[in-house]
Design a protein around this motif. Structure first.
Motif, short mmCIF file in Angstrom:
data_model
loop_
_atom_site.label_atom_id
_atom_site.label_comp_id
_atom_site.label_asym_id
_atom_site.label_seq_id
_atom_site.Cartn_x
_atom_site.Cartn_y
_atom_site.Cartn_z
N UNK A 314 -27.98 -5.20 1.49
CA UNK A 314 -29.14 -6.07 1.30
C UNK A 314 -30.36 -5.29 0.85
N UNK A 315 -30.62 -4.17 1.48
CA UNK A 315 -31.80 -3.38 1.13
C UNK A 315 -31.45 -2.20 0.24
N UNK A 316 -30.25 -1.65 0.40
CA UNK A 316 -29.85 -0.48 -0.36
C UNK A 316 -28.33 -0.38 -0.37
N UNK A 317 -27.80 0.41 -1.24
CA UNK A 317 -26.37 0.67 -1.23
C UNK A 317 -26.01 1.42 0.05
N UNK A 318 -24.76 1.26 0.49
CA UNK A 318 -24.34 1.90 1.72
C UNK A 318 -22.89 2.33 1.65
N UNK A 319 -22.56 3.29 2.49
CA UNK A 319 -21.18 3.77 2.59
C UNK A 319 -20.48 3.00 3.70
N UNK A 320 -19.37 2.35 3.37
CA UNK A 320 -18.65 1.48 4.29
C UNK A 320 -17.25 2.04 4.53
N UNK A 321 -16.81 2.00 5.81
CA UNK A 321 -15.47 2.49 6.14
C UNK A 321 -14.42 1.69 5.41
#
Length: 327
Positions: A314-321
């Motif tokens: 929502x706010x930024x890209x993220x690293x997801x398992x």
């Protein structure tokens, strides 16, 4: 000019190196030394001018430590109390024979050849030798012969940069450095080649040290991501990541990495001692699993490997398992 994947686990290797090119070792001495059995290379090596440092001479040093059974961590540092450091370079080097190690930069191999009392730095292909000027300034080069010394390097003169690495991918460059000053560690990242504006930020990383950095286009959008790996100071050695994503080659923004200790999917039995690397288009993390009653030095629960993928948030890209494997 500036003088300079696989999971590898182990101890940190630092190389410190002198700014001026030393005289090559004569062939007879090299022949004698090369006939010995595998030697302990974890020492400090310096150029000849180090011994004249109190007379104002510039110098470069190479500090070497183990980074696993078959690899070293090499860190080149030089005198910094008088002017801008001559040479700076950090790299992993992998063993190719009993006393020779190599690292790769821009597809070319840099060779570290160890003898009982010395170290020689060169390129595997002599035609690539000019690349060793890239990591230095003032016309100096990494190439040359360095002598082993006893004890520590001169802390009053040596460059306090604890990590330095220059990376390039898809036309974008990244300069990653960390310096310890006044008992505080900082991480500085700046880019070159972004269309709108380059990124230049410094972060305070209290209680952490930078151990490596990698680039990869993790989401295959034509623009690279930068991953800086840190480790906490102390017996736990808890790993962390500073991650960044380039936006259509125009700008760069930070990526959220969920702390392992706060992630219920993977934190059971976690006590640090983790490490990270890029495997194809995923970020991979590996750490030992501790059972109740285990000491810090003796985990008995096996190993957990976690793969992460880069997703939009929502706010930024993220690293997801993405995947979890235990063995």
């Amino acid at each position: 000019m500036i003088c300079i994947r696989l999971f590898q686990w182990g101890i940190f290797v630092a190389l410190s190196f002198v700014g001026c090119k030393s005289e090559p070792q004569n062939q007879d001495q090299k022949s004698i030394e090369k006939g010995i059995e595998r030697i302990d290379v974890t020492e400090h090596y310096v150029s000849d001018s180090y011994h004249k440092r109190h007379d104002g001479f510039d110098w470069v040093a190479v500090s070497v430590k183990h980074h696993g059974d078959e690899s070293l961590w090499v860190s080149v540092r030089s005198r910094a109390d008088q002017k801008k450091p001559t040479c700076t370079y950090d790299t992993k080097a992998f063993r190719i024979d009993k006393n020779t190690y190599e690292s790769t930069y821009d597809g070319k191999r840099i060779r570290f050849e160890f003898f009982p009392t010395s170290l020689t730095i060169s390129t595997e292909n002599p035609d690539d030798s000019n690349m060793l000027y890239f990591f230095c300034n003032g016309g100096a080069t990494l190439a040359g012969h360095y002598g082993k010394i006893d004890g520590e390097l001169d802390t009053q003169q040596i460059d306090l940069t604890t990590f330095s690495k220059v990376l390039n991918l898809q036309g974008i460059g990244f300069n990653v450095s960390s310096i310890e000053k006044d008992n505080k560690n900082t991480l500085t990242i700046f880019t070159f080649g972004l269309e709108n504006r380059d990124y230049n930020e410094t972060f305070t990383i209290e209680g952490q040290v930078v151990i490596d950095a990698e680039v990869e286009d993790l989401n295959s959008d034509g623009s690279p991501e930068l991953f800086v790996y840190t480790q906490s100071v102390g017996s736990g050695s808890y790993g962390n990541i500073f991650a960044f994503s380039v936006n259509a080659k125009k700008s760069m923004s930070q990526v959220y990495f969920p702390p392992t200790s706060e992630n219920p999917k993977i934190n059971s039995g976690y006590r640090g001692h983790d490490a990270f690397t890029i495997v194809e288009n995923t970020l991979s993390q590996r750490f030992p699993i501790y059972k109740e009653g285990d000491t810090n030095a003796s985990p008995t629960g096996g190993t957990r490997q976690v793969s992460y993928t880069l997703v939009e948030g929502e706010a930024m890209r993220q690293l997801k398992v993405l995947d979890i494997t235990e063995y």
